[in-house]
Design a protein around this motif. Sequence first.
Motif, PDB file in Angstrom:
ATOM      1  N   ALA A   9    -114.670  -3.995  28.005  1.00  0.00           N
ATOM      2  CA  ALA A   9    -115.026  -3.175  29.163  1.00  0.00           C
ATOM      3  C   ALA A   9    -116.104  -3.823  30.020  1.00  0.00           C
ATOM      4  O   ALA A   9    -116.338  -3.403  31.146  1.00  0.00           O
ATOM      5  CB  ALA A   9    -115.495  -1.794  28.699  1.00  0.00           C
ATOM      6  N   SER A  13    -112.568  -2.987  35.462  1.00  0.00           N
ATOM      7  CA  SER A  13    -111.158  -2.983  35.856  1.00  0.00           C
ATOM      8  C   SER A  13    -111.033  -2.633  37.325  1.00  0.00           C
ATOM      9  O   SER A  13    -111.936  -2.038  37.915  1.00  0.00           O
ATOM     10  CB  SER A  13    -110.354  -1.994  35.005  1.00  0.00           C
ATOM     11  OG  SER A  13    -110.754  -0.660  35.262  1.00  0.00           O
ATOM     12  N   ARG A  21    -103.417  -1.472  36.990  1.00  0.00           N
ATOM     13  CA  ARG A  21    -104.801  -1.948  37.073  1.00  0.00           C
ATOM     14  C   ARG A  21    -104.925  -3.356  36.518  1.00  0.00           C
ATOM     15  O   ARG A  21    -104.059  -3.833  35.780  1.00  0.00           O
ATOM     16  CB  ARG A  21    -105.755  -1.013  36.339  1.00  0.00           C
ATOM     17  CG  ARG A  21    -105.573  -0.961  34.839  1.00  0.00           C
ATOM     18  CD  ARG A  21    -106.641  -0.073  34.194  1.00  0.00           C
ATOM     19  NE  ARG A  21    -106.548   1.299  34.632  1.00  0.00           N
ATOM     20  CZ  ARG A  21    -107.430   2.249  34.341  1.00  0.00           C
ATOM     21  NH1 ARG A  21    -108.513   1.938  33.631  1.00  0.00           N
ATOM     22  NH2 ARG A  21    -107.264   3.477  34.749  1.00  0.00           N
ATOM     23  N   LEU A  23    -107.461  -5.544  34.157  1.00  0.00           N
ATOM     24  CA  LEU A  23    -108.553  -5.491  33.191  1.00  0.00           C
ATOM     25  C   LEU A  23    -109.227  -6.867  33.199  1.00  0.00           C
ATOM     26  O   LEU A  23    -108.705  -7.821  32.621  1.00  0.00           O
ATOM     27  CB  LEU A  23    -108.015  -5.157  31.803  1.00  0.00           C
ATOM     28  CG  LEU A  23    -107.133  -3.901  31.708  1.00  0.00           C
ATOM     29  CD1 LEU A  23    -106.524  -3.796  30.322  1.00  0.00           C
ATOM     30  CD2 LEU A  23    -107.938  -2.653  32.044  1.00  0.00           C
ATOM     31  N   HIS A  24    -110.356  -6.956  33.862  1.00  0.00           N
ATOM     32  CA  HIS A  24    -111.006  -8.249  34.071  1.00  0.00           C
ATOM     33  C   HIS A  24    -111.621  -8.770  32.767  1.00  0.00           C
ATOM     34  O   HIS A  24    -112.415  -8.081  32.121  1.00  0.00           O
ATOM     35  CB  HIS A  24    -112.085  -8.128  35.147  1.00  0.00           C
ATOM     36  CG  HIS A  24    -111.545  -7.696  36.475  1.00  0.00           C
ATOM     37  ND1 HIS A  24    -110.790  -8.526  37.271  1.00  0.00           N
ATOM     38  CD2 HIS A  24    -111.632  -6.502  37.130  1.00  0.00           C
ATOM     39  CE1 HIS A  24    -110.449  -7.881  38.376  1.00  0.00           C
ATOM     40  NE2 HIS A  24    -110.940  -6.656  38.313  1.00  0.00           N
ATOM     41  N   PHE A  26    -110.349  -9.150  29.895  1.00  0.00           N
ATOM     42  CA  PHE A  26    -109.944  -8.442  28.669  1.00  0.00           C
ATOM     43  C   PHE A  26    -109.490  -9.397  27.569  1.00  0.00           C
ATOM     44  O   PHE A  26    -109.693  -9.145  26.381  1.00  0.00           O
ATOM     45  CB  PHE A  26    -108.818  -7.454  29.006  1.00  0.00           C
ATOM     46  CG  PHE A  26    -108.515  -6.466  27.915  1.00  0.00           C
ATOM     47  CD1 PHE A  26    -109.183  -5.253  27.863  1.00  0.00           C
ATOM     48  CD2 PHE A  26    -107.577  -6.743  26.946  1.00  0.00           C
ATOM     49  CE1 PHE A  26    -108.912  -4.337  26.851  1.00  0.00           C
ATOM     50  CE2 PHE A  26    -107.295  -5.835  25.937  1.00  0.00           C
ATOM     51  CZ  PHE A  26    -107.976  -4.633  25.889  1.00  0.00           C
ATOM     52  N   ALA A 104    -104.316  -3.795  25.478  1.00  0.00           N
ATOM     53  CA  ALA A 104    -104.414  -3.784  26.939  1.00  0.00           C
ATOM     54  C   ALA A 104    -103.654  -2.602  27.528  1.00  0.00           C
ATOM     55  O   ALA A 104    -104.134  -1.934  28.454  1.00  0.00           O
ATOM     56  CB  ALA A 104    -103.883  -5.097  27.504  1.00  0.00           C
ATOM     57  N   ALA A 107    -105.681   0.499  26.983  1.00  0.00           N
ATOM     58  CA  ALA A 107    -106.843   0.520  27.881  1.00  0.00           C
ATOM     59  C   ALA A 107    -106.456   0.903  29.298  1.00  0.00           C
ATOM     60  O   ALA A 107    -107.267   1.435  30.051  1.00  0.00           O
ATOM     61  CB  ALA A 107    -107.535  -0.839  27.868  1.00  0.00           C
ATOM     62  N   ALA A 108    -105.206   0.626  29.670  1.00  0.00           N
ATOM     63  CA  ALA A 108    -104.720   0.944  31.018  1.00  0.00           C
ATOM     64  C   ALA A 108    -104.019   2.295  31.081  1.00  0.00           C
ATOM     65  O   ALA A 108    -103.454   2.649  32.118  1.00  0.00           O
ATOM     66  CB  ALA A 108    -103.773  -0.150  31.493  1.00  0.00           C
ATOM     67  N   ASP A 175    -108.004 -12.519  32.482  1.00  0.00           N
ATOM     68  CA  ASP A 175    -107.663 -11.250  33.126  1.00  0.00           C
ATOM     69  C   ASP A 175    -106.290 -10.767  32.656  1.00  0.00           C
ATOM     70  O   ASP A 175    -105.394 -11.566  32.384  1.00  0.00           O
ATOM     71  CB  ASP A 175    -107.645 -11.392  34.646  1.00  0.00           C
ATOM     72  CG  ASP A 175    -109.031 -11.524  35.249  1.00  0.00           C
ATOM     73  OD1 ASP A 175    -110.027 -11.287  34.531  1.00  0.00           O
ATOM     74  OD2 ASP A 175    -109.121 -11.868  36.448  1.00  0.00           O
TER      75      ASP A 175
END
Length: 214
Positions: A9, A13, A21, A23-24, A26, A104, A107-108, A175
């Motif tokens: 985190a 994102s 999205r 997730l930078h 990740f 991932a 998380a999204a 990413d």
Amino acid sequence: MSDLFASAAVGGSSMLGPQARVLHGFALQAAPALLHGIAQIAAQAPFRRLSTPGGRRIQVEMTNCGRYGWYSDRRGYRYEAIDPDSGRAWPAMPDDFLQLAVAAAAAAGFPGYRPDACLINRYRPGAGMGLHQDRDEEDTRAPIVSVSLGLPAVFLFGGMTRGEPTVRVPLAHGDVAVWGGVDRMRFHGVRPLAPGHDPATGDFRLNLTFRKVR
């Protein structure tokens, strides 16, 4: 490997749509394991340039792992359980790959994701991917999980028709872009890769694209 995502985190994102999205960073901690897995897969199923049904060669080099592999030739775009070039099953999807894709997706906003295919693309400088929809899968709402490794790229994310405007999204090493649900059928692509050198991949960009085919 699940603990590798504990600090994911930190990179934050970016929302691309209601169910899309980036997730930078990740996959940053997982990147060495992913690159090792790619090398093992390519030793069994080498990268190759496929052809479109119309006979045009696709710019990026590809291989696959998982239960199914994406393939293209004059017969059309499709998934194959057997690598047509070798006559053998595609390499199994490494556990590291699967854990990253599942984490991932969750998380999204897509818990319970279970991909059965991973298309691996290798981009050389100058290679890109034109706007397209991923429409060869039976499940057209399960997310696409796309992991960027190596040289930076510009991801194009558009609408439900080819002519709609696109957003240019910079993607860096580690990413992860995820899109599914109402955003699943959006057109997307990759701008031609700029020359450069990355310590992890050299002169290439590698992209893992996880999909639920069936």
